[in-house]
Design a protein around this motif. Sequence first.
Motif, short mmCIF file in Angstrom:
data_model
loop_
_atom_site.label_atom_id
_atom_site.label_comp_id
_atom_site.label_asym_id
_atom_site.label_seq_id
_atom_site.Cartn_x
_atom_site.Cartn_y
_atom_site.Cartn_z
N LYS A 583 0.84 -1.21 0.00
CA LYS A 583 0.00 0.00 0.00
C LYS A 583 0.87 1.25 0.00
N THR A 584 1.76 1.33 -0.98
CA THR A 584 2.64 2.48 -1.11
C THR A 584 2.59 3.00 -2.55
N VAL A 585 2.76 4.31 -2.69
CA VAL A 585 2.88 4.98 -3.98
C VAL A 585 4.19 5.76 -3.96
N SER A 586 5.00 5.58 -5.01
CA SER A 586 6.29 6.27 -5.11
C SER A 586 6.32 7.08 -6.39
N PHE A 587 6.94 8.26 -6.30
CA PHE A 587 7.08 9.15 -7.45
C PHE A 587 8.57 9.34 -7.74
N PHE A 588 8.93 9.29 -9.07
CA PHE A 588 10.32 9.43 -9.49
C PHE A 588 10.41 10.47 -10.59
#
Length: 630
Positions: A583-588
């Motif tokens: 349940k994680t969202v990562s932005f790059f």
Amino acid sequence: MEAEGRTSQLPLFPFKEGCLLAALSSGRCSGDPPGGPGGPGSAGRKAEPRGHRALAGSAGSSQSPPSQLSAAALFGPAFAVLNRAFADAMAEQRVLKALQEELICPVCLGVYRNPVSLSCGHSFCEECIQGLLRSQRCPQGLVSCPLCSAQEALPTKLQPNIQLRSVVQKFLDTSEKNAALEEKLKREVECEGKGESSDLHDEIMCDFCLEEPQPAVKTCMNCETSLCQAHLGKHSTKAFLTSHVLVEPCDAHVLAERRCAQHGKLLECYCVTDSVCVCMLCCATSSHRSHEIISVEEAFGQARSDFPKAVQTLKKHEAAVNKSLENLLSQQEKIKALERLHRNHVEKSFNMICEQLDRSKTEILGAISDIKEQELSQIEPWIKEHKEMKDAASRSVQELKALRDQKDPVLFLKGLSAIQARKRKQVPNKDGTELAELLTVTDESMKNVIQEHFQPYDHLILDAKSSMESSFAHEHLTFKSCQVCGLHVDDKVLRIVLFPLLIEMPFWVYSTSCFSSGQHFWEVITRDSLCWKVGVTDNSFQCYLEMSSQRRLRVFLDKRLIKVRLLNTAIRMVRVQLDCKRKTVSFFDVSVKDYSGSSRSYVPIAAVIIPASSPVYAIFSISHGFLSLT
């Protein structure tokens, strides 16, 4: 004697020490009081203020030893008050003893009874001095004082000492009063020691008692007064007071709670609709007119019957909360334990790597030194030979310079022939001796060390791209159609068509695909827009990355700001990674040389834990230019 019986126990006054000293100085037996018979000491005793009742009761507890009182103070908060009162009583006891000595008749050795004074100033009990004067048979009708033997004519009537009588009367009244208060205080101490409740300090007194207020047995809500048993009987006998509401004794705060804050009337009704107590005017004139109204007594009966069920419900809720809290605390401890474990592992690993690197550094530097010494040992003979060749060449040059001035042809030719006939070695070419080989050896050693020590971490350090793409599946998303004025949506492009007019971003464009499990990522080309948003949602939350026209990059979870950063240059491409399991969202921030994907680097912007509980959609918004999906 009666006087001795009444003074066998030292009474305690509910007066301060200054008052007692004033009474002592005004009631001495050495002379008449300063105020005379009509002085202030002759005034009647006033009713004691209600605010001092508890203090007076506490001061009368002189029979309890201090050691017992301080030990009992461990059982309840009331003992703190009792302890302070007892300390005050002990401090006043010395003054009371001195006062008692001044109140003793020198004839009967008891407390004065109707004290009278002779002309010499000495005071006696009226009965005692009369008996002594009658027994004296002095000549010329004179009598003498039993203390100083001063003679005076037999008085027809002895002069009463009114002020001394007042002090004695207060002394005796206080003795009786303190006896009752001490008994009550003793019962209070016993109740506190047994852990039982007591109302010594919260006792409600009768409002109609003047001299000696008695404890109230009822409080009249209509009259707003508290009544003792005697005054309650008088109150109940009056016909026009029989309709008044009587409750258990209570103070002004409780009385205010039982009245309507709006109308000031008694709260006699209960509004079932709003679950609130109301007065009769509320039922007739306010918003409760159309509500279901019952009496307070009926509501009380229903509440009492439902009370066990309410208690059981709250206990179940409390148990559920406690269980959930224990689970959270357990998770907290696990997270802390895992953090300590990983921290120790990382520190240990890097310490080991540093130690190994230091050893390898020492070895490589030692190898470089050895190669240097070896190479220098080979160069030194060459340097010596070249120096000898240099010296020989220098001498020949000097001889040629000297031969230049020779005028004799024969000598010139012979000298030149001798110089030219000398053998000269060919100068060897030693440029770039073994330097390339030395650097090759060093580079190879360092490469081997790095591969040996960092091999367990090469998937994180040397090949982040392959590791990232191996665990997450690339989703080639498409946009859902969206009916927003000035917005054009096709499968891969989200465009503002009202350029150059800027529009706000209150809308969201969803992806056609949704995700419930697994690991996914998608990439969005943002170089053609000044203001945009990209993120995820499940209709109960929104987590997104936002770029403003001022190049302010912000990360939000709903309305909560997670991170903010001011950029010098705009972001050209964004990668969004969704891990449904964690349940994680990562932005790059994706840096690319070309959009074929041949060369890319990924710079983390933020990672956010999301409360996802249902299928998650990708969301997009724009106010200028266009966004493109890869």
